[in-house]
Motif scaffolding. Sequence first.
Motif, PDB file in Angstrom:
ATOM      1  N   ASN A  33       0.811  -1.161   0.123  1.00  0.00           N
ATOM      2  CA  ASN A  33      -0.006  -0.046  -0.025  1.00  0.00           C
ATOM      3  C   ASN A  33       0.769   1.056  -0.058  1.00  0.00           C
ATOM      4  N   SER A  34       1.999   1.063   0.834  1.00  0.00           N
ATOM      5  CA  SER A  34       2.767   2.462   0.722  1.00  0.00           C
ATOM      6  C   SER A  34       3.693   2.814  -0.636  1.00  0.00           C
ATOM      7  N   ARG A  35       3.885   1.562  -1.258  1.00  0.00           N
ATOM      8  CA  ARG A  35       4.341   1.668  -2.763  1.00  0.00           C
ATOM      9  C   ARG A  35       3.294   2.394  -3.690  1.00  0.00           C
ATOM     10  N   GLU A  36       1.976   1.755  -3.380  1.00  0.00           N
ATOM     11  CA  GLU A  36       0.833   2.320  -4.406  1.00  0.00           C
ATOM     12  C   GLU A  36       0.507   3.875  -4.074  1.00  0.00           C
ATOM     13  N   ILE A  37       0.718   4.219  -2.848  1.00  0.00           N
ATOM     14  CA  ILE A  37       0.606   5.611  -2.425  1.00  0.00           C
ATOM     15  C   ILE A  37       1.715   6.447  -3.318  1.00  0.00           C
ATOM     16  N   ALA A  38       2.917   5.897  -2.833  1.00  0.00           N
ATOM     17  CA  ALA A  38       4.144   6.802  -3.557  1.00  0.00           C
ATOM     18  C   ALA A  38       4.024   6.880  -5.065  1.00  0.00           C
ATOM     19  N   LEU A  39       3.429   5.842  -5.714  1.00  0.00           N
ATOM     20  CA  LEU A  39       3.149   5.816  -7.166  1.00  0.00           C
ATOM     21  C   LEU A  39       2.126   6.935  -7.610  1.00  0.00           C
ATOM     22  N   ALA A  40       1.039   6.847  -6.764  1.00  0.00           N
ATOM     23  CA  ALA A  40      -0.012   7.505  -6.981  1.00  0.00           C
ATOM     24  C   ALA A  40       0.412   8.999  -6.922  1.00  0.00           C
ATOM     25  N   ARG A  41       1.068   9.134  -5.958  1.00  0.00           N
ATOM     26  CA  ARG A  41       1.540  10.568  -5.758  1.00  0.00           C
ATOM     27  C   ARG A  41       2.462  11.140  -6.803  1.00  0.00           C
ATOM     28  N   SER A  42       3.103  10.421  -7.386  1.00  0.00           N
ATOM     29  CA  SER A  42       3.954  10.656  -8.373  1.00  0.00           C
ATOM     30  C   SER A  42       3.391  11.269  -9.545  1.00  0.00           C
ATOM     31  N   TYR A  43       1.949  10.529  -9.764  1.00  0.00           N
ATOM     32  CA  TYR A  43       1.222  11.224 -10.777  1.00  0.00           C
ATOM     33  C   TYR A  43       0.790  12.800 -10.496  1.00  0.00           C
ATOM     34  N   GLY A  44       1.016  13.519  -9.556  1.00  0.00           N
ATOM     35  CA  GLY A  44       0.702  14.764  -9.323  1.00  0.00           C
ATOM     36  C   GLY A  44      -0.807  15.223  -9.265  1.00  0.00           C
TER      37      GLY A  44
END
Length: 319
Positions: free
Chosen positions: A169-180
Amino acid sequence: QIPRILNEAGQHAELRTTLERSVREHSATSEMLAWLCNERESWSELVTPDLLGAIFSALEREQHNAPGRASKLHRTLVEDRQLLGDILRNGDVGLARDVMRRLQLSPLFDELTKRSLLARIVKVHPELESMITGSQAEEKAAPLIVSWSSLEKRKAEYEELVKTKIPENSREIALARSYGDLSENFEFKAAKQMQSVLLRRKAELEQMLHNARGTSFENPDTSRVSIGTIVTLRNAETNMEEAYTILGAWDGDPDRHIISYQTAIGQALLGHEIGETVSLNTEHGTAQFTIASIQPATPDRTPAPSPPSESAVEAVIAK
C-alpha cells in the motif's frame, strides 16, 4: 436480493445457512446485511457481535471501492438507534469494549456520528462510560481465551499485514503521488483510504493478540459447562438432543455446532451443571433445554506460537 428471494420462496433453511456462513466469514454483502438488520426480529439468533464485525468489514470494503458514498447499510447502522443495542445486549462487556475501540479507530464515521454510536453502546453497558468521558481510568480489557490454532491464524494475518499488505500500500501511495494533482487523483485517494483500513486492522489485531490467552483446552472442568467442553442439551418439549462444543473466542463453526464461549448461547450455558435447565433463543423462539451431559472436547494439539514480531517494514508506512 438473494435473502429476499430465498425468504419469499420459503427456503428458510438454505437462507439461514447462507446468512450464518456469510456473517461468520465476514463475506456478506452490504445489501445482505442491511436486509438482515431490518429483518432481525425474525433472525434473532444471528443478531450477535459477529454480525457487527461483518457490518464493519462490509463498510470498509465499500469505502475502499466507492469512497465518500454512504450506503444503505451505513445509513441503517447510523439511523436505526436500536440496532447496536440489539446486537450487543446479549454479549459480555469485553465484547462491547472491543467494539468501542474499533469504532474509535474507524475511518468510517465522522466524529459526531462516532460519539452517537458510542453513546448507544454505553446505554447498554453503562460501565464503559469512562471510555468516552475519560473521567476514570479505563478498565483493562478482558483476556480472550483462544485456541493455539486460531491464535496462529491471527498471528499469520498480522505478519502478512505488516510485511506485505502495508508495504504494498505504501508503494501504491508513492506511485499515485508521483502522478501529481492530488486533488483529482483517484488512485491516490483510494490508496490512502486503504491505508486507513489497513492501519486500523493492524491496531485491532495488535489489541486482540495482546489480550489473547492461548490454550489447548486440555483437562477442562466437566463438573459444569466450561470452555473446552461438549455439552449435550435435551429439548424439554421435544426430548430431542443436540450437542455443542464450547471453545475459544475465535473458534466458532456453527455448521459443526462449535461455538465461541462469547456467543449468547455460550454465555447462557457456562457454569451450569448436568440436570439444570437453561433458556435459549431458537429459530422458533425461546425454548427450555436440560443439560444431559458434559464431556471434554478434543484438545487442540497445535504447538503454541511465538509472539508476533514487529516488522522493520512498518517504519516506511506512507505518511
